[in-house]
Write a protein that holds these residues in place. Structure first.
Motif, PDB file in Angstrom:
ATOM      1  N   ILE A  38       5.255  20.944   6.684  1.00  0.00           N
ATOM      2  CA  ILE A  38       5.395  21.045   5.223  1.00  0.00           C
ATOM      3  C   ILE A  38       5.269  19.938   4.395  1.00  0.00           C
ATOM      4  O   ILE A  38       5.481  19.646   3.260  1.00  0.00           O
ATOM      5  N   ASP A  39       3.871  18.935   5.028  1.00  0.00           N
ATOM      6  CA  ASP A  39       3.439  17.943   4.642  1.00  0.00           C
ATOM      7  C   ASP A  39       2.199  18.436   3.858  1.00  0.00           C
ATOM      8  O   ASP A  39       1.583  19.203   4.458  1.00  0.00           O
ATOM      9  N   PRO A  40       2.278  18.186   2.428  1.00  0.00           N
ATOM     10  CA  PRO A  40       0.970  18.728   1.594  1.00  0.00           C
ATOM     11  C   PRO A  40      -0.318  18.140   2.293  1.00  0.00           C
ATOM     12  O   PRO A  40      -1.325  18.790   2.278  1.00  0.00           O
ATOM     13  N   ALA A  41      -0.381  16.960   2.946  1.00  0.00           N
ATOM     14  CA  ALA A  41      -1.396  16.657   3.348  1.00  0.00           C
ATOM     15  C   ALA A  41      -1.668  17.045   4.911  1.00  0.00           C
ATOM     16  O   ALA A  41      -1.351  16.240   5.894  1.00  0.00           O
ATOM     17  N   ASP A 135       7.346  18.957  10.653  1.00  0.00           N
ATOM     18  CA  ASP A 135       6.722  17.839  10.459  1.00  0.00           C
ATOM     19  C   ASP A 135       6.679  17.728   8.855  1.00  0.00           C
ATOM     20  O   ASP A 135       6.441  18.270   7.956  1.00  0.00           O
ATOM     21  N   THR A 136       7.470  16.812   8.424  1.00  0.00           N
ATOM     22  CA  THR A 136       7.856  16.266   6.915  1.00  0.00           C
ATOM     23  C   THR A 136       6.724  15.543   6.180  1.00  0.00           C
ATOM     24  O   THR A 136       5.999  14.854   6.858  1.00  0.00           O
ATOM     25  N   PRO A 137       6.962  15.695   4.979  1.00  0.00           N
ATOM     26  CA  PRO A 137       6.085  14.937   4.064  1.00  0.00           C
ATOM     27  C   PRO A 137       6.327  13.382   4.099  1.00  0.00           C
ATOM     28  O   PRO A 137       7.416  12.934   4.911  1.00  0.00           O
ATOM     29  N   PRO A 138       5.644  12.267   3.511  1.00  0.00           N
ATOM     30  CA  PRO A 138       5.967  10.885   3.643  1.00  0.00           C
ATOM     31  C   PRO A 138       7.268  10.789   3.043  1.00  0.00           C
ATOM     32  O   PRO A 138       7.866  11.782   2.310  1.00  0.00           O
TER      33      PRO A 138
END
Length: 307
Positions: A38-41, A135-138
């Motif tokens: 779900i991390d935009p990058a 897997d998460t965003p920063p």
């Protein structure tokens, strides 16, 4: 579903690599696993050495993966929110409610709400899997997402009290002036009030997510960090935040161990002391591209602790 794993940490510390290691190890032990970023990058497919693809794809065995399209969830969340508000406030169409709703996309908290919406959807859609790996965003976005259910509960508690006062005053008006005084379709009690029922629905969803995040039996949070000073300090802040909202951490992964040199190094002993009594496991820095077997090897010594 046995458990949901969240990988947290500063951008670039190796959350995706660590999540890949866990997902592959679980799948090779015979479990069905859904791994989502779900991390935009996104770089999930890059880590696995696969060509980019949308939607859910099989990696190997019973391991399935997806780079979640957050923009799609934002659109769905906005459409759902708009529909509900129009149903609740049909009598206010004269106030150009349509135009007011158009600005929702840019409202504070909209991205976090959409990601929370995505998480609920992923958990419901893939509840047949043994494990979910997320897997998460920063740090900044992830902590806002994690804090949102608790903020929602505080807001709804106050909104329900205000709504009850409104309904109480409506009831008084009806008693004094008769049942026709308020107009057709205007509720005077909780059971008949669409707004109150919507608040209860939102409260139930927020309470579910808050309870899930705080349940160490169903959720395991893994904090990934490096040896540099900035990563260490940010990781300490993450732990402090999680403690404030009673979200338990399960494991600290000191990733790319041995990469940082000079005055910026935070040694293993200091990390162990700072995060005691949580277990700290080191993952060596590996030069070059990691093959899938390398990712599996990185899980040795800590994957079993999470099961």
């Amino acid at each position: 579903m046995k458990r949901v794993y969240f990988f947290l940490g500063k951008g670039g510390v190796g959350k995706t690599t660590s999540a890949a290691s866990l997902a592959l190890n679980l799948a090779r032990k015979g479990f069905s696993v859904f791994w989502a970023s779900i991390d935009p990058a996104h770089n999930l497919w890059d880590v696995l050495g696969m060509e980019w693809g949308s939607g859910v794809r099989r990696v190997e065995g019973e391991l399935w993966a997806q780079e979640v399209d957050l923009e799609s969830y934002i659109r769905r969340f906005l459409a759902d929110t708009t529909r509900r508000m129009k149903e609740l406030y049909r009598h206010l169409q004269i106030l150009n409610l349509e135009g007011m709703l158009d600005v929702l996309r840019y409202s504070p908290g909209m991205e976090e709400s959409a990601v929370l919406f995505a998480l609920r959807d992923l958990m419901e859609t893939h509840r047949d899997k043994d494990y979910l790996v997320i897997d998460t965003p920063p740090t900044g976005l992830t902590l806002r997402i994690f804090s949102l259910p608790f903020s929602i509960l505080l807001w709804i508690d106050q909104l329900k009290k205000w709504r009850e006062k409104i309904l109480e005053r409506r009831s008084i008006v009806r008693t004094i002036k008769g049942k026709e005084a308020l107009g057709e379709g205007v509720a005077q009690d909780r059971e008949g009030d669409k707004v109150y029922r919507e608040l209860e629905r939102q409260e139930e969803q927020a309470r579910y997510m808050a309870g899930l995040l705080q349940d160490g039996r169903r959720v395991a949070n893994v904090l990934v960090m490096n040896q540099d000073r900035l990563s260490f300090k940010e990781s300490c802040r993450i732990r402090s935040f999680l403690e404030r909202v009673a979200i338990p951490l399960r494991l600290i992964l000191l990733n790319k161990f041995g990469l940082v040199e000079g005055g910026e190094v935070v040694d293993e002993a200091k990390v162990v002391e700072a995060f005691s009594p949580l277990p700290v496991r080191t993952l060596p820095f590996v030069r070059g591209d990691l093959e899938r077997e390398d990712l599996v090897s990185l899980g040795k010594g800590w994957v079993e602790e999470l099961m």
